[in-house]
Enzyme design. Structure first.
Site, short mmCIF file in Angstrom:
data_model
loop_
_atom_site.label_atom_id
_atom_site.label_comp_id
_atom_site.label_asym_id
_atom_site.label_seq_id
_atom_site.Cartn_x
_atom_site.Cartn_y
_atom_site.Cartn_z
N GLU A 138 0.84 -1.19 0.00
CA GLU A 138 0.00 0.00 0.00
C GLU A 138 0.88 1.25 0.00
O GLU A 138 2.10 1.15 -0.13
CB GLU A 138 -0.95 -0.04 1.21
CG GLU A 138 -1.85 -1.28 1.24
CD GLU A 138 -2.77 -1.33 2.45
OE1 GLU A 138 -2.94 -0.29 3.12
OE2 GLU A 138 -3.33 -2.41 2.72
N GLY A 139 0.26 2.39 0.16
CA GLY A 139 1.02 3.62 0.25
C GLY A 139 1.91 3.86 -0.95
O GLY A 139 1.47 3.87 -2.09
#
Length: 362
Positions: free
Chosen positions: A149-150
């Site tokens: 993610e991110g």
């Protein structure tokens, strides 16, 4: 000794010698859930041995890197101060073994919200393979889940072809996963849990775009999914914590509704033009490779969907009935099933999610 008796003994011995995972296939309709193994997250700690038999794939959350670019993964159980009822490591390993003996698949999930993983170098790639293997071997696991993610994945300027990626963090991740698959063989379980931003948003934007104005993370999972499609066990995109996403009907769909899940799932089952280019289509995945990712409870994440709307979307996707405003590009009775964040939150919410799954698929 009679021949039939000899044959029976031989098969019995083979059954004792072969690992349980070599005999147990993932059910045609499977329930996938994340287990908070390294933290509590407000929902309470659930021991691996106490995970109900409803769950077919258990994703242990999370293995995280020692630094963003090291590639070296670490996995440890929740500290007792945070999880007073945490089991010992020996009990944890025994619990995993018991789940696998029941035919369940247990994998380590890498990344999560806080575990940023950027394999910027071949050294990081090799460290990823080595440390992931060490975790898999130590705990006796079936495979790995990629929950980047991110800012873990993004595309460099000029990297516009998902079929031939050039960006190091993408190329090295693909290489690492192929190496793990080759090492452990056909029974190796590989799942992925990208956010819609990294998959379906690629229909509109791919990477920074020709003028560099788009978010370089847009659609960044597509080259990874495509390169591993022959090894991928299940893709379960997170249909939560998402902004509105345009479907193949040209309309924006909002999370928490039946139409959102139908539209987002249909995109990976039908395939879609990348960055709006009809000559550059991301090919469809097989229905048995796709599950719908949902929060198990209102507290688990944005985009919680009522059981009634989950069932409506499943009816539309698998039976072609009861569709809302979005009509999928086919009927997919072999859709693998559902994934949820998380087993802990489902327990917290009275097992509503798993009960709904069981009542639907039987």
């Amino acid at each position: 000794m009679r021949r039939k008796a000899v044959v029976g003994i031989v098969f019995l011995l083979l059954g004792l010698l072969l690992p349980a995972t070599a005999q147990a296939a993932i059910p045609a309709h499977a329930l996938v859930g994340y287990l908070h193994a390294s933290f509590a997250n407000g929902s309470g700690y659930t021991r691996i041995a106490d995970v109900p038999e409803d769950w077919d794939i258990i994703d242990l959350a999370f293995a995280e890197p020692t630094s963003v670019t090291s590639g070296e993964l670490r996995f440890s159980l929740c500290p007792a101060a945070e999880c007073p009822n945490v089991e010992s490591e020996a009990e944890f390993i025994a619990g995993i073994k018991a789940q696998r003996e029941k035919g369940k698949k247990v994998v380590v999930s890498v990344g999560g919200q806080n575990g940023q993983v950027q394999l910027t170098t071949t050294a990081a790639r090799d460290a990823f393979v080595s440390s992931a293997s060490a975790i898999i071997d130590k705990y006796g696991l079936d495979g790995i889940d990629i929950d980047f993610e991110g800012h873990s994945l993004s595309l460099d300027a000029g990297d516009s072809d998902f079929k031939n990626p050039k960006t190091p963090v993408v190329v090295n991740l693909i290489s690492a996963l192929k190496t793990l698959k080759a090492k452990y063989g056909n029974d190796f379980v590989l799942t992925m849990a990208p956010e819609t931003f990294f998959v379906q948003l690629g229909h509109q934007f791919y990477g920074p775009g020709p003028n560099g104005s788009a978010d370089p993370r847009s659609g960044a999972y597509l080259p990874v999914i495509h390169a591993l499609r022959d090894s991928l066990t299940v893709l379960h995109v997170q249909d939560y914590n998402s902004g509105p996403i345009m479907g193949l009907d040209g309309q924006y769909h909002t999370m928490g509704t039946a139409d959102f899940h139908t539209a987002m799932t249909d995109m990976v089952l039908a395939g879609f033009p990348v960055a709006g280019d009809a000559a550059n289509v991301f090919p469809a995945l097989k229905p048995e490779q796709v599950a719908v990712g949902l929060p198990a409870a209102p507290s688990a994440g944005n985009g919680h969907t009522t059981p009634a709307d989950v069932r409506a979307s499943l009816d539309c996707l698998t039976k072609g009935s009861g569709c809302g405003s979005y009509e999928p590009h086919g009927t997919f009775p072999a859709l693998r099933g559902l994934m949820t964040w998380s087993i802990n939150w489902d327990k917290f919410n009275g097992w509503e999610f798993s009960k709904n799954f069981n009542s639907y698929f039987g």
